[in-house]
Write a protein that holds these residues in place. Structure first.
Motif, PDB file in Angstrom:
ATOM      1  N   ALA A   1      49.086   0.059  61.807  1.00  9.35           N
ATOM      2  CA  ALA A   1      48.228   0.305  62.976  1.00  9.35           C
ATOM      3  C   ALA A   1      48.995   0.975  64.112  1.00  9.35           C
ATOM      4  N   VAL A   2      50.240   1.358  63.854  1.00  8.68           N
ATOM      5  CA  VAL A   2      51.108   2.021  64.835  1.00  8.68           C
ATOM      6  C   VAL A   2      51.284   1.140  66.075  1.00  8.68           C
ATOM      7  N   THR A   3      51.452  -0.154  65.839  1.00 13.15           N
ATOM      8  CA  THR A   3      51.736  -1.107  66.908  1.00 13.15           C
ATOM      9  C   THR A   3      53.232  -1.117  67.181  1.00 13.15           C
ATOM     10  N   GLU A   4      53.607  -1.094  68.456  1.00 10.88           N
ATOM     11  CA  GLU A   4      55.023  -1.212  68.815  1.00 10.88           C
ATOM     12  C   GLU A   4      55.483  -2.649  68.569  1.00 10.88           C
ATOM     13  N   LEU A   5      56.711  -2.791  68.057  1.00 10.14           N
ATOM     14  CA  LEU A   5      57.213  -4.109  67.665  1.00 10.14           C
ATOM     15  C   LEU A   5      58.503  -4.447  68.395  1.00 10.14           C
ATOM     16  N   ILE A   6      58.584  -5.706  68.850  1.00  8.72           N
ATOM     17  CA  ILE A   6      59.830  -6.269  69.378  1.00  8.72           C
ATOM     18  C   ILE A   6      60.124  -7.520  68.559  1.00  8.72           C
ATOM     19  N   LEU A   7      61.268  -7.531  67.884  1.00 10.84           N
ATOM     20  CA  LEU A   7      61.670  -8.679  67.079  1.00 10.84           C
ATOM     21  C   LEU A   7      62.816  -9.393  67.772  1.00 10.84           C
ATOM     22  N   VAL A   8      62.633 -10.677  67.998  1.00 10.60           N
ATOM     23  CA  VAL A   8      63.649 -11.493  68.652  1.00 10.60           C
ATOM     24  C   VAL A   8      64.360 -12.313  67.593  1.00 10.60           C
ATOM     25  N   GLU A   9      65.679 -12.196  67.543  1.00  7.41           N
ATOM     26  CA  GLU A   9      66.450 -13.014  66.603  1.00  7.41           C
ATOM     27  C   GLU A   9      66.164 -14.499  66.795  1.00  7.41           C
ATOM     28  N   PRO A  10      66.019 -15.268  65.701  1.00  6.09           N
ATOM     29  CA  PRO A  10      66.119 -16.718  65.863  1.00  6.09           C
ATOM     30  C   PRO A  10      67.537 -17.063  66.289  1.00  6.09           C
ATOM     31  N   PHE A  11      67.699 -18.153  66.972  1.00  7.63           N
ATOM     32  CA  PHE A  11      69.026 -18.479  67.502  1.00  7.63           C
ATOM     33  C   PHE A  11      69.296 -19.972  67.410  1.00  7.63           C
ATOM     34  N   LEU A  12      70.572 -20.314  67.429  1.00  4.31           N
ATOM     35  CA  LEU A  12      71.006 -21.710  67.404  1.00  4.31           C
ATOM     36  C   LEU A  12      72.275 -21.817  68.225  1.00  4.31           C
TER      37      LEU A  12
END
Length: 220
Positions: free
Chosen positions: A122-133
């Motif tokens: 759908a040509v959606t812009e994506l921001i992926l946030v790393e999981p963190f610990l």
């Protein structure tokens, strides 16, 4: 490369409890964590570019849980930008719960990929946030488990391949990556991890502010 938020854009945050932030108890549905901070700071900086901010994070959810509700929670809203932070509940620390089981990195990555594919189409812009610990110390209870330093060392071995899977998905889909695990490791080295998260997973107010600041650097 940053994402341009145009007037009238819709931005969707989704994920687990870190994103949820008790959103159902909040007046605007954004919760009390980093999505609210992002929306507030954006409105302060750009009053001429109003944005619709949505939050469908849900505490306790894993990638598989997001997949089960993805159509109604995310796709049906037709957002212009989707920001995903998921993985804390897919980590090995969840195997300490009575019904827990190890989730292989390949399974995590495959499910995550199925989330992103229709958005990319759908040509959606994506921001992926790393999981963190974060490497907090001491002993505390997480659900049914008592967590101490020995358990925490076992936890740390699990996120790394899943973080790398998020990196690979970001490359595959041309998504912006927020390297939250690296960010918090650097911050914790200077101040101590407890300043940013009391239990290593859920951010303090300062931790949410750090996430919001890093997120805003990915947009313009």
């Amino acid at each position: 490369m940053t994402i341009t938020l145009r007037p009238g854009s819709t931005v969707m945050f989704t994920g687990d409890s870190i994103t949820d932030g008790a959103r159902l108890a909040s007046e605007d549905g954004l919760g009390f964590g980093y999505p609210l901070r992002i929306a507030g700071e954006w409105g302060l900086r750009h009053p001429d570019r109003p944005v619709t901010w949505l939050n469908t994070g849900l505490a306790g959810h894993r990638v598989s849980d997001l997949e089960a509700r993805w159509r109604t929670a995310v796709l049906d809203a037709r957002p212009d930008v989707v920001s995903v932070l998921v993985g804390a509940n897919d980590m090995g620390w969840q195997t300490t719960a009575p019904d827990g089981r190890p989730i292989p990195a390949a399974e995590f990555a495959a499910g995550y990929d199925r989330l992103l594919a229709p958005l990319a189409a759908a040509v959606t812009e994506l921001i992926l946030v790393e999981p963190f610990l974060l490497p907090v110390g001491g002993t505390f209870r997480a659900g049914h488990a008592v967590v101490d330093d020995q358990v925490r060392k076992l936890w740390r071995a699990d996120p790394d391949p899943k973080i790398e899977a998020v990196h690979e998905l970001a490359r595959t889909y041309g998504a912006r990556l927020l390297a939250a695990d690296d960010m918090f490791a650097g911050l914790a080295a200077r101040t101590g991890p407890e300043h940013w998260s009391a239990d290593g997973v859920h951010p303090t107010p300062a931790g949410h502010a750090a996430l919001a600041s890093a997120w805003l650097r990915l947009v313009q």
